[in-house]
Design an enzyme around this catalytic site. Sequence first.
Site, mmCIF file in Angstrom:
data_model
loop_
_atom_site.group_PDB
_atom_site.id
_atom_site.type_symbol
_atom_site.label_atom_id
_atom_site.label_comp_id
_atom_site.label_asym_id
_atom_site.label_seq_id
_atom_site.Cartn_x
_atom_site.Cartn_y
_atom_site.Cartn_z
ATOM 1 N N LEU A 21 0.821 -1.210 0.000
ATOM 2 C CA LEU A 21 0.000 0.000 0.000
ATOM 3 C C LEU A 21 0.852 1.256 0.000
ATOM 4 C CD1 LEU A 21 -2.756 -1.001 2.569
ATOM 5 C CD2 LEU A 21 -2.908 -0.987 0.080
ATOM 6 N N GLY A 22 2.048 1.157 0.537
ATOM 7 C CA GLY A 22 2.923 2.323 0.577
ATOM 8 C C GLY A 22 4.233 1.970 1.251
ATOM 9 N N GLY A 24 7.937 4.098 2.936
ATOM 10 C CA GLY A 24 8.605 5.358 3.228
ATOM 11 C C GLY A 24 9.837 5.111 4.064
ATOM 12 N N MET A 26 10.185 5.146 7.220
ATOM 13 C CA MET A 26 9.987 4.375 8.442
ATOM 14 C C MET A 26 9.763 2.900 8.168
ATOM 15 S SD MET A 26 10.399 6.436 10.907
ATOM 16 C CE MET A 26 9.804 5.403 12.235
ATOM 17 N N GLY A 27 9.198 2.571 7.021
ATOM 18 C CA GLY A 27 8.913 1.171 6.761
ATOM 19 C C GLY A 27 7.963 0.995 5.602
ATOM 20 N N VAL A 29 3.943 -0.463 4.359
ATOM 21 C CA VAL A 29 2.587 -0.840 4.733
ATOM 22 C C VAL A 29 2.067 -1.797 3.670
ATOM 23 C CG1 VAL A 29 0.247 -0.065 5.254
ATOM 24 C CG2 VAL A 29 2.200 1.373 5.862
ATOM 25 N N ASP A 137 -1.555 13.626 15.645
ATOM 26 C CA ASP A 137 -1.578 13.838 14.189
ATOM 27 C C ASP A 137 -2.998 13.726 13.652
ATOM 28 O OD1 ASP A 137 -0.323 14.523 11.819
ATOM 29 O OD2 ASP A 137 0.079 12.450 11.247
#
Length: 721
Positions: A21-22, A24, A26-27, A29, A137
Amino acid sequence: MRPLTADDPAGIGGHRLLGRLGAGGMGVVYLARSSGGALVALKVIRAEHAADPAFRARFEREARAASRITGRWTTPVSAADPQAREPWLATAFVPGPSLAEAVALHGPLPCATVCVLGERLAEALIEVHEAGLVHRDVKPGNVLLALDGPRLIDFGIARAAGATALTATGMVIGSPGYLSPEQAQAGRAGETGPPSDIFSLGCVLAYAASGRRPFGTGTPAAVLFRTVHEEPELDDVQGRLLPLVSACLAKDPGERPTAEDVRAGLAGPGSRSGEWLPAALPRLIAERSARVLELPDPEPQEPTPTRTGAVVLVHTRRRFLAMGGSAAGMIAVGGGIAAYLAGRPDSGGQGGQGAPGPLPRYAVGLQADLTGGGRTVGRAQERGARLAVEEFSAREDRPFELTLKVLDDGGQAARARTASGRLIADRTVQAVIGPSTDATALAVAPLFHTARLPMLTVSVGTTGISSASRPANFQLRPDDHNLAVPLIHYLTVVAKSRRTAVIEDRAAGKTGWNLAQSLRESPPTEGVTTVHQVTAGSEDFGPAVAAALAARAQGVVFAGTSPHRAARCARALAGAGFTGARLGVGAVLEPAFLSEAGAAAEGWAFSTTFVDPAALPGAERFVAAYKKRYGVAEVERYAVEAYDAVLLIAQAMRALGGGGVERGAMVRRLRELSYKGLAKTIAFEPLTRVLYARNGLFLHRVQGGRVRFLGPYEKVRSASP
C-alpha cells in the site's frame, strides 16, 4: 496498490500479504489478509529504526495502549509484534476515502455533515485521551469516511500523555497546518497533551467546512508561524460550527474545550441517523466496498507460532458490535488502499467476462481568486463547479469519473501564472474554469493557448481573451463593450427615452468612456445622447446632474464601475427631483450601492452578465442544493455560470469518447458545441470565435429595496419581473 517485490515475505505473523500500500523512510505498509479472512493494513518498521531500544520501547508501549482503544469511531489494532526483528502492527481497514480525498473530490461538506463528523471524532478522542494517549496527528488524511460514520486512524505517532518524547531533539511531530501552537514550537513539547488534539480537530473541522486549511498553505515554516502568531481564516465556517471551531483554535491550551465539550456541543437530533454524508460520497464508498470483494482469497499458510511478547488481539462478536461493525464500515485500514481501489484494472475470469473495472478518471481545473479582493466571486465559482461535478458523478450512465482540481491565485498575476503552469502540467486536466479576474486572465491566457488547454472564464469582462487568434481561450460572458446593449434596449423599449444623459465617471477610465461612446453613437429610440463628465478626483456629482437635467434628460445612465460613486450620483439625482429612468452596469450592483444610496436606489436598472438562478425556470434543484450545501440565503454571482461551464466541458468530453483526448480536439469540440445551461445557451460565433453576446446579457432592477432579476434583456418589455 503495488505488487510485492522479490524481497517481500509471503506472510507476516499469520497474515498473507497481498500487495504494497505504501513505503517510506519508516517502513512498509502491506495490504494483507488474516488467517480468519479479514483484510488489514500491516505496518512493518524497518530494522534500522527498530535497532534503537528507545524507539522499540515506544512502539511496544503504543501498540499495547492502542489495543485498548475499541471505540466505534476508531480502527482497532488486531495484532502486533513489537519484539520482532522488524516490528509490525495490523489494524482494520475502512474502504472509504479519507476526508482529505473527499473534500478534494467533492468540495466542502455541508454544515450538518461536519457537525456529525466533529461529534464522532470527538467521541474517538475521548477514548484516546482516557487511554492516556495523545494522538498528535489528527488531520484529514487520518480520518476515513464510512457509511455509518468516520474513523480516526494512525496512532503511529501517538505517545502516552506525560511520557518523554522518544524523538530527536527539536523534532516536530505532526503535520503543519493541523499542528497546535505548542506542537509547532519545539521548546513547548512538554505542553503537548489532549488540548493539542482538540486544536487539530478544530483545524480538521474548518477544512471540512470550507475546503481550506485555517492557517493557509505554503512552506511548513510559514504555516507554523501563522499557527503560532496569527488568527485562523474561518470565513466559510457556518452556523453553530463557528463558535465551537473558534474555541478549539484558541492559542492557549487551557482555553480550549475538552473532547467531551466538543461532542456535547455538536450533538444534535440527526447526529445518530444513518445518513450523514452528502449524496456523492455513499456511492463512492459503496463502489470501493464492492471492489474489496474482488481481492483474492488467501492461499493456505502454515500457522505462525506466537512468540512470547507478541500482542495478539482477537475481536469477539461483542467487541465487533461495540465498534459498530458494519460491513461497509470496518474491513481494513491504510491510506494507499483508496488509490488501489480507484485504479485497479479489470479482473477477468476463465471462460467468461470479468467484473467491470473502475471508470477512467479525469479532472476539470478551477483557478480563481479565493483569498484576495475578488474572493466572493471566486468562491462562488468554486461552489457552483463542485455541485456540477457532484451531479455528473451521480449519473448512472457517466462514461468517466470527473473530479475538480482547485487552485487559488489570490487575484495576483504571478500566482496565476504559477497555478496555470501546474494545471497545464497535469495531464488529467481536460479544461480549466477561470481565472476569475480580468488581470489574472490576461496574464495566463497566452499560457493556456500555447498548451492548447481550454481555458473557460465565466466572470471576466475584459476584451482580448477569446478571439480567432487564441482558440483555446473561451470567454463565457460578453465583454464589457456589450454592456451598453441592454441599456439601449431598456431606454428604447421599456422607458422610451428620447433624450438620454450619460454621467461619465472618469474614475472608471476606459470602461466608463467606452460605455459613454456606445450610447452616444447608438442613442436610445434614435434620439439624442449627451455626456456629462465627473473628474476622478471629485465626488461632487451635483454639477453633472444639473447639466443633464438642463438638457431635459428623460433617462440617465451612470457610466462607471464604483458602487460608492454610483450611490453619490443616485443621491444627487434624487436630490434634484429626477424621477425618470436611471441605469448603470453590473459592477455597480453591490450591497454598498444599495446601502449608501438608500431610497435613492429605488427604480434603478442595471445591465449585467450574470443571472439570479432563483428566478430561472428549471434551476430550482440547483438553488436548493446550493443553499443547503453552503448555508447561504442566496446563490452568489457566477456560481450557476460556473456550474454550467463544468457540464459544458463534460458534454464535450463525452462527445469525444469519454475524456483523455488530445487537448486540441477538446478546443475544437467546445467551439462547435451549443450547450443549453441553466443560465444561458453557450454557443460561439464560427468566425470570430466569441460568445453569442445576446445570450449572456441581462437586466436587473431595484424594487422594494431589493434587486430583482428581469431576465434576458431582449425579453424584457416592462420594468416588472
